[in-house]
Design a protein around this motif. Structure first.
Motif, short mmCIF file in Angstrom:
data_model
loop_
_atom_site.label_atom_id
_atom_site.label_comp_id
_atom_site.label_asym_id
_atom_site.label_seq_id
_atom_site.Cartn_x
_atom_site.Cartn_y
_atom_site.Cartn_z
N THR A 5 0.84 -1.19 0.00
CA THR A 5 0.00 0.00 0.00
C THR A 5 0.88 1.24 0.00
O THR A 5 1.82 1.34 0.78
CB THR A 5 -0.92 0.03 1.24
N HIS A 6 0.54 2.17 -0.88
CA HIS A 6 1.18 3.48 -0.89
C HIS A 6 0.14 4.47 -0.36
O HIS A 6 -0.97 4.55 -0.89
CB HIS A 6 1.63 3.88 -2.29
N HIS A 21 -4.83 9.33 0.59
CA HIS A 21 -5.06 8.61 -0.66
C HIS A 21 -4.36 7.27 -0.54
O HIS A 21 -3.15 7.20 -0.32
CB HIS A 21 -4.51 9.41 -1.85
N HIS A 76 -3.41 3.61 -2.24
CA HIS A 76 -3.29 2.78 -3.44
C HIS A 76 -2.73 1.43 -3.01
O HIS A 76 -1.59 1.34 -2.55
CB HIS A 76 -2.38 3.42 -4.49
N THR A 77 -3.55 0.39 -3.14
CA THR A 77 -3.19 -0.95 -2.66
C THR A 77 -3.19 -1.93 -3.83
O THR A 77 -4.12 -1.95 -4.62
CB THR A 77 -4.18 -1.43 -1.59
N GLU A 78 -2.14 -2.74 -3.90
CA GLU A 78 -2.05 -3.82 -4.89
C GLU A 78 -1.54 -5.06 -4.19
O GLU A 78 -0.67 -4.99 -3.34
CB GLU A 78 -1.11 -3.45 -6.03
N ILE A 99 -6.72 -4.68 -6.35
CA ILE A 99 -6.25 -3.35 -6.74
C ILE A 99 -7.28 -2.36 -6.22
O ILE A 99 -8.46 -2.46 -6.54
CB ILE A 99 -6.08 -3.21 -8.26
N SER A 100 -6.81 -1.45 -5.37
CA SER A 100 -7.72 -0.50 -4.75
C SER A 100 -7.09 0.88 -4.79
O SER A 100 -5.91 1.04 -4.53
CB SER A 100 -7.99 -0.92 -3.30
N ASP A 101 -7.90 1.88 -5.10
CA ASP A 101 -7.45 3.26 -5.17
C ASP A 101 -8.54 4.10 -4.52
O ASP A 101 -9.57 4.38 -5.15
CB ASP A 101 -7.22 3.66 -6.63
N GLU A 102 -8.36 4.46 -3.25
CA GLU A 102 -9.42 5.12 -2.48
C GLU A 102 -8.91 6.37 -1.79
O GLU A 102 -7.71 6.51 -1.54
CB GLU A 102 -9.97 4.16 -1.42
N ARG A 103 -9.84 7.25 -1.45
CA ARG A 103 -9.54 8.49 -0.73
C ARG A 103 -10.33 8.54 0.56
O ARG A 103 -11.43 8.00 0.65
CB ARG A 103 -9.90 9.70 -1.58
N SER A 137 -12.93 -4.02 -2.61
CA SER A 137 -12.48 -4.30 -3.97
C SER A 137 -12.72 -5.76 -4.38
O SER A 137 -12.56 -6.09 -5.56
CB SER A 137 -10.99 -3.97 -4.11
#
Length: 183
Positions: free
Chosen positions: A45-46, A59, A61-63, A82-86, A125
């Motif tokens: 996760t970033h 923010h 970003h998980t892969e 793959i997740s991109d959440e705020r 996700s």
């Protein structure tokens, strides 16, 4: 709980600017959380944290991948994630979740733990039906073998004789409404 402590972010002394965090976890992450949806997995996760005087914007970003049990065959399989959440954390007098994306946290909160947010985003996700990839391809070929249904709409204008037949079939209770309408 040692695994989850690495998800603590000390926010009390942070300046108003952008911070980046890179986190990586495996099976112990899911074991330490009080849940039974996911037992095994590995992800990176970033997290981008933007702090201002009134709020913190996160923010995520998980892969990675998690191990799920197939609903149909009960066999384990790897599902890519793959997740991109705020998420927005606003400073206030108390803790309260306003929406799925906005929470109020006490302005005197010294640190936040983002582990539960990451877990929630991973779960969101995932597919609702957990079907093994081998069985998914069977479903796709079954759908392509079905005959297509074609709907045909007609805009023909009916003859006067058909119109008279329709008037005779009209329920007598509607006659009063037709008189009001002016037909």
């Amino acid at each position: 709980m040692k695994e989850l402590t690495k998800y603590n972010i000390d926010i009390y002394g942070l300046e108003d600017k952008r911070y980046d965090y890179d986190l990586e976890s495996g099976d112990t992450f899911f074991e330490e959380l009080d849940q039974d949806l996911i037992e095994k997995g590995h992800f990176k996760t970033h997290v981008e944290l933007n702090k201002s005087a009134t709020m913190i914007q996160l923010h995520f970003h998980t892969e990675g991948s998690v191990e799920l049990i197939c609903d149909r065959s009960l066999e384990p399989f790897e599902e890519p994630v793959i997740s991109d959440e705020r998420l927005i954390l606003k400073f206030g007098d108390h803790n309260e979740e306003l929406t799925d994306e906005i929470e109020i946290i006490n302005r005197n909160t010294p640190r936040i733990n983002i582990a539960r947010y990451i877990f929630e985003f991973i779960v969101l996700s995932l597919p609702v039906k957990k079907i093994h990839p081998d069985l998914r391809t069977e479903d796709e070929t079954d759908l392509s073998d079905e005959d297509e249904v074609i709907l045909v709409y007609s805009s023909e204008i009916a003859d006067d004789s058909d119109d008279e037949e329709n008037q005779e079939k009209t329920d007598p209770r509607w006659e009063a409404l037709k008189k009001l309408k002016g037909e």
